[in-house]
Write an enzyme that holds these catalytic residues in place. Structure first.
Site, PDB file in Angstrom:
ATOM      1  N   LYS A  71      20.272  56.716  41.942  1.00 30.98           N
ATOM      2  CA  LYS A  71      21.037  55.534  41.537  1.00 30.98           C
ATOM      3  C   LYS A  71      20.364  54.290  42.114  1.00 30.98           C
ATOM      4  O   LYS A  71      19.973  54.295  43.297  1.00 30.98           O
ATOM      5  CB  LYS A  71      22.477  55.654  42.059  1.00 30.98           C
ATOM      6  CG  LYS A  71      23.411  54.543  41.606  1.00 30.98           C
ATOM      7  CD  LYS A  71      24.823  54.745  42.151  1.00 30.98           C
ATOM      8  CE  LYS A  71      25.814  53.745  41.602  1.00 30.98           C
ATOM      9  NZ  LYS A  71      27.180  53.929  42.098  1.00 30.98           N
ATOM     10  N   SER A 148      30.695  53.791  38.277  1.00 30.28           N
ATOM     11  CA  SER A 148      29.520  52.974  38.141  1.00 30.28           C
ATOM     12  C   SER A 148      28.213  53.757  38.070  1.00 30.28           C
ATOM     13  O   SER A 148      27.213  53.232  37.583  1.00 30.28           O
ATOM     14  CB  SER A 148      29.439  52.011  39.318  1.00 30.28           C
ATOM     15  OG  SER A 148      29.251  52.718  40.526  1.00 30.28           O
ATOM     16  N   SER A 172      33.292  56.448  41.370  1.00 28.79           N
ATOM     17  CA  SER A 172      32.045  56.241  40.627  1.00 28.79           C
ATOM     18  C   SER A 172      31.127  57.439  40.496  1.00 28.79           C
ATOM     19  O   SER A 172      30.115  57.356  39.798  1.00 28.79           O
ATOM     20  CB  SER A 172      31.255  55.102  41.245  1.00 28.79           C
ATOM     21  OG  SER A 172      31.758  53.892  40.781  1.00 28.79           O
TER      22      SER A 172
HETATM   23  N1  GLN Z   1      35.612  51.800  39.188  1.00 32.12           N
HETATM   24  C1  GLN Z   1      35.837  51.477  40.563  1.00 32.12           C
HETATM   25  C2  GLN Z   1      35.543  50.025  40.805  1.00 32.12           C
HETATM   26  O1  GLN Z   1      35.107  49.371  39.912  1.00 32.12           O
HETATM   27  C3  GLN Z   1      35.042  52.374  41.447  1.00 32.12           C
HETATM   28  C4  GLN Z   1      33.648  51.961  41.610  1.00 32.12           C
HETATM   29  C5  GLN Z   1      32.889  52.830  42.559  1.00 32.12           C
HETATM   30  O2  GLN Z   1      33.351  53.890  42.949  1.00 32.12           O
HETATM   31  N2  GLN Z   1      31.731  52.346  42.962  1.00 32.12           N
HETATM   32  O3  GLN Z   1      35.729  49.534  41.891  1.00 32.12           O
END
Ligand code: GLN
Length: 472
Positions: A71, A148, A172
C-alpha cells in the site's frame, strides 16, 4: 500451475519447478495488461533486479521470491511514497518502514505500490489523486474495490500479486477484502509497528495483510509482526507461528453473535450470509451464543470524532516547507502554507482536517473529543466482557456488497456508514479478519467478519480456515 497460493508456490520454488524469475515475469506481465489502476508505482526493471539479488542468495527465506504489493502509505526507501495525495507526489523517503523492511528481509519481491484513498481516508479508493481503482470482480459493472486499501485488495483479487499489505484504521483492510472477495486481516493494535507508515489516526492505525486464502494470511502476518523500539505502541510479545498452529477443528469453540449488529436497515442478502456462516460453525461443533455489545451504536460517531482529531494533528506537518508539494503562489509564509494545503489536499482530507480541528478546539474539546474518548472506553469494555463468554464474535464485514463508482460521493455520511461493522473493533484495538463467504443476490462477493480478543489472531485463522473450506 495455479499462481494463487503462497504455500504452494513456495514448494514449487523449492523444488525448482519454477524459478523466481519466471514467477515474477508472470506477475509483471499480468500487471502490464491490467486495466484496474491498482498500482501507483510499478517498475519492472526494479523487480528483475530484486529477483537477481534473491537468486544469488543461497539459503532459503520464508518469502523468497514471493511478489507482494505494498500500500502506498508505507515508506519505501528511494521509492516514491504518495499516500494517494498530491501533496506527497514527489516524496521519496530516505528510510524503509518497519513492515516493508521485514518483508524485504523475508525475501519477498516488492511488486509495486498500491493505490488508496488519499491519506487512507475513505471506503472506495475514489479519493486518490492518482485516479480510482476498479474492482476486478466484475469490471463491466464499474464497482469500487472498497477502501482505503482498495489497490491492495484489487491487486490480490485480480491475481496481480500473491499478497499485499494494507492498513486498517476503521476498516480499510476488512471492507475492501470483503468487496473484492479476498482475505483481509487487521491484527491487534500494536502487533505490527507503525514506524514508517504515513500517519492517519495514530491510536487506530494498524498494518495488516491481504491474501487469496487464510493460510497465506497466516504466513504473511508472521513476517510483518514484531516488536519495534521506534514505535512506542508496539507490543513486545512472541509472535506465534500461526501457519504451523492453524487448526480447522473448531469443536467446542464459543462464538458470540452480537444482537446490536442485527440492524433493521441491513439488506437481507447480508443477513442470509451471516445466518449461513452461523449454521456452518454450529455444524462444525462450535457453540453459538447471543451476546450484547451495548455501546455499538455510538461506535461510528465516536470514530468520526477521534480519527479526524488525530488526522488534523498528524497532517499539520504538510506545510510545503521541508518536503512534498509547495504552491507556486507564495507572497509570504502564511500564504504559502495556506495555498500549499488548499492545493495539495483533496476534499475528503480537508473535511477531516476541519472536523478534527473543530472537535479539538478550546470550546468543544470536552464536549466532543473527551466525550468520544470516554465512549471509546465503554466500547472496549463491551468487548472485554463479551470475551469472558466467547472465543470469537461473528458479524458481517460490510452492510452491502461493492457499490458503483461515484455512487456515494455526494454524501459523506453514506460513505462513512460503510464502516459500521468494522469501526467498533478498531476503537477497541482488537483483531479482525474478513473471509469471503457467500455471494450477494447479484453474485458479488461478501465478507464475514470474525473478531477476537487482543493478540488472539490464531482463533481468527482457525475459524477463518473452517469457513473458507465450508463456503459453497
Ligand atoms: N473508511 C474509514 C475512514 O474513512 C476507515 C479508513 C481506514 O481504515 N483507513 O476513516
Amino acid at each position: 500451475m495455479d499462481f494463487k497460493s503462497i504455500k504452494e508456490i513456495k514448494t514449487h520454488l523449492l523444488k525448482r519447478k519454477i524459478s523466481i524469475f519466471e514467477l515474477n515475469e508472470f506477475f509483471i506481465d499480468k500487471i502490464k495488461k491490467s486495466k484496474i489502476n491498482a498500482f501507483i508505482f510499478f517498475d519492472e526493471d526494479l523487480i528483475r533486479k530484486r529477483c537477481k539479488e534473491l537468486d544469488s542468495i543461497k539459503n532459503d527465506l520464508p518469502l523468497k521470491g514471493i511478489p507482494i504489493g505494498v500500500k502506498d502509505l508505507f515508506c519505501t526507501k528511494g521509492i516514491k511514497t504518495t499516500a494517494g495525495s498530491k501533496i506527497l507526489q514527489n516524496f521519496v523517503p530516505t528510510y524503509e518502514s518497519f513492515v516493508t523492511n521485514k518483508l524485504n528481509n523475508s525475501g519477498s519481491v516488492m511488486i509495486g505500490k498500491t493505490n488508496l484513498d488519499e491519506f487512507a481516508m475513505g471506503s472506495s479508493t475514489t479519493t486518490s489523486y492518482y485516479g480510482n481503482t476498479i474492482n476486478p470482480i466484475a469490471t463491466d459493472k464499474n464497482l469500487v474495490p472498497g477502501g482505503s486499501s482498495g489497490g491492495s485488495a484489487a491487486a490480490v483479487s485480480a491475481n496481480l500479486c500473491l499478497g499485499a499489505t494494507g492498513t486498517d484504521t476503521g476498516g480499510s483492510i476488512r471492507q475492501p477484502a470483503s468487496f473484492c472477495g479476498v482475505v483481509g486481516i487487521k491484527p491487534t493494535y500494536g502487533l505490527c509497528s507503525r514506524w514508517g507508515i504515513i500517519a492517519f489516526a495514530s491510536s487506530l492505525d494498524q498494518a495488516g495483510i491481504f491474501s487469496n486464502n487464510v493460510e497465506d494470511a497466516s504466513i504473511l502476518l508472521k513476517e510483518i509482526a514484531g516488536y519495534d523500539k521506534n514505535d512506542s505502541t508496539s507490543s513486545d510479545i512472541t509472535i506465534p507461528n500461526y501457519f504451523k498452529k492453524i487448526n480447522e477443528n473448531i469443536e467446542g469453540k464459543v462464538i458470540g453473535i452480537p444482537k446490536e449488529y442485527d440492524l433493521p436497515n441491513i439488506p437481507d442478502e447480508i443477513k442470509i450470509v451471516w445466518e449461513k456462516a452461523r449454521k456452518k460453525l454450529e455444524k462444525g461443533g462450535a457453540k453459538i451464543i447471543n451476546i450484547s455489545l451495548k455501546h455499538t451504536k455510538y461506535a461510528l460517531p465516536t470514530y468520526y470524532i477521534i480519527a479526524p482529531a488525530e488526522a488534523s494533528s498528524n497532517l499539520a506537518r504538510y506545510d510545503g516547507v521541508r518536503y512534498g508539494y509547495r504552491s507556486k503562489s507564495q507572497n509570504n509564509l502564511e500564504e504559502m502554507y495556506e495555498s500549499t494545503r488548499s492545493e495539495g489536499f483533496g476534499n475528503e482530507v480537508k473535511r477531516r482536517i476541519l472536523i478534527g480541528t473543530y472537535v479539538l478546539s478550546a470550546g468543544y474539546y470536552d464536549a466532543y473529543y473527551i466525550k468520544a474518548q470516554k465512549v471509546r472506553k465503554l466500547i472496549s469494555n463491551d468487548f472485554n466482557d463479551a470475551f469472558k463468554e466467547c472465543d470469537a464474535i461473528l458479524t458481517p464485514t460490510t452492510p452491502s456488497p461493492a457499490f458503483q463508482i461515484g455512487q456515494k460521493e455526494d454524501d459523506p455520511i453514506k460513505m462513512y456508514l460503510n464502516d459500521i461493522f468494522t469501526v467498533p473493533a478498531s476503537l477497541a484495538g482488537i483483531p479482525g479478519i474478513s473471509i469471503p463467504f457467500g455471494k450477494s443476490k447479484d453474485n458479488l462477493p461478501l465478507g464475514i467478519q470474525i473478531l477476537s480478543k487482543h493478540f488472539n489472531e490464531q482463533v481468527l485463522f482457525d475459524l477463518g480456515l473452517f469457513l473458507e473450506k465450508n463456503n459453497e
